[in-house]
Scaffold this active site. Sequence first.
Site, PDB file in Angstrom:
ATOM      1  N   HIS A  47       0.856  -1.192   0.000  1.00 14.69           N
ATOM      2  CA  HIS A  47       0.000   0.000   0.000  1.00 14.69           C
ATOM      3  C   HIS A  47       0.892   1.241   0.000  1.00 14.69           C
ATOM      4  CE1 HIS A  47      -3.867  -2.001   1.829  1.00 14.69           C
ATOM      5  NE2 HIS A  47      -3.414  -2.616   0.756  1.00 14.69           N
ATOM      6  N   GLU A  49       0.942   3.901   1.768  1.00 18.08           N
ATOM      7  CA  GLU A  49       1.414   4.353   3.089  1.00 18.08           C
ATOM      8  C   GLU A  49       2.606   3.545   3.571  1.00 18.08           C
ATOM      9  OE1 GLU A  49      -1.701   3.491   2.147  1.00 18.08           O
ATOM     10  OE2 GLU A  49      -3.167   4.125   3.644  1.00 18.08           O
ATOM     11  N   CYS A  77      -6.065   1.809   5.854  1.00 23.71           N
ATOM     12  CA  CYS A  77      -6.676   0.551   6.280  1.00 23.71           C
ATOM     13  C   CYS A  77      -6.071   0.155   7.631  1.00 23.71           C
ATOM     14  CB  CYS A  77      -6.411  -0.539   5.238  1.00 23.71           C
ATOM     15  SG  CYS A  77      -4.680  -1.065   5.169  1.00 23.71           S
ATOM     16  N   CYS A  80      -2.156  -0.162   7.426  1.00 17.90           N
ATOM     17  CA  CYS A  80      -1.431   1.109   7.281  1.00 17.90           C
ATOM     18  C   CYS A  80      -1.575   1.989   8.523  1.00 17.90           C
ATOM     19  CB  CYS A  80      -1.907   1.835   6.038  1.00 17.90           C
ATOM     20  SG  CYS A  80      -1.484   0.939   4.533  1.00 17.90           S
TER      21      CYS A  80
HETATM   22 ZN   LIG Z   1      -3.394   0.184   3.661  1.00 25.73          ZN
END
Ligand SMILES: [Zn+2]
Length: 145
Positions: A47, A49, A77, A80
């Site tokens: 991801h 992040e 999420c 992250c």
């Molecule tokens: Zn994430």
Amino acid sequence: MRLALAEAAAAGARGEIPVGAVVLDPLGEVLSMAGNDRESAADPTAHAEVLALRRAAALRGQWRLGGCTLVVTLEPCTMCAGAAVLARVDRIVYGATDEKGGAVGSLWDVVRDRRLNHRPEVVMGVLAEECGEVLKRFFATRRIR
Ligand SMILES: [Zn+2]
């Protein structure tokens, strides 16, 4: 957030879900930037992040990113949000909320759980409409194909 949006657009152009992230140092200078890279990297943890936090930590030569700010186009999420807490960032700034999977206020609030000893400050809704629009457009073109 403009830089994060540019990363999101670049990710979208690569066929990734368009999410972008930037890590700012304590003076507000850009330390790292990343876009979602899950498909290309075949990595469920790639991801934006996580990638931006990893790059920032590598650059600083330490995993602690105290004083830093994580800026991301979409509400993080659980993974992250957890990574941001573990990195000890001071602040998380995000654009669009993620009602289906957000862990910074929507579905869960991983970063402001009182049981944690480190709780980053949260600023939400920065350029929210624009951030959400990038995602909406991406999914709209996908449905047409
Ligand atoms: Zn994430």
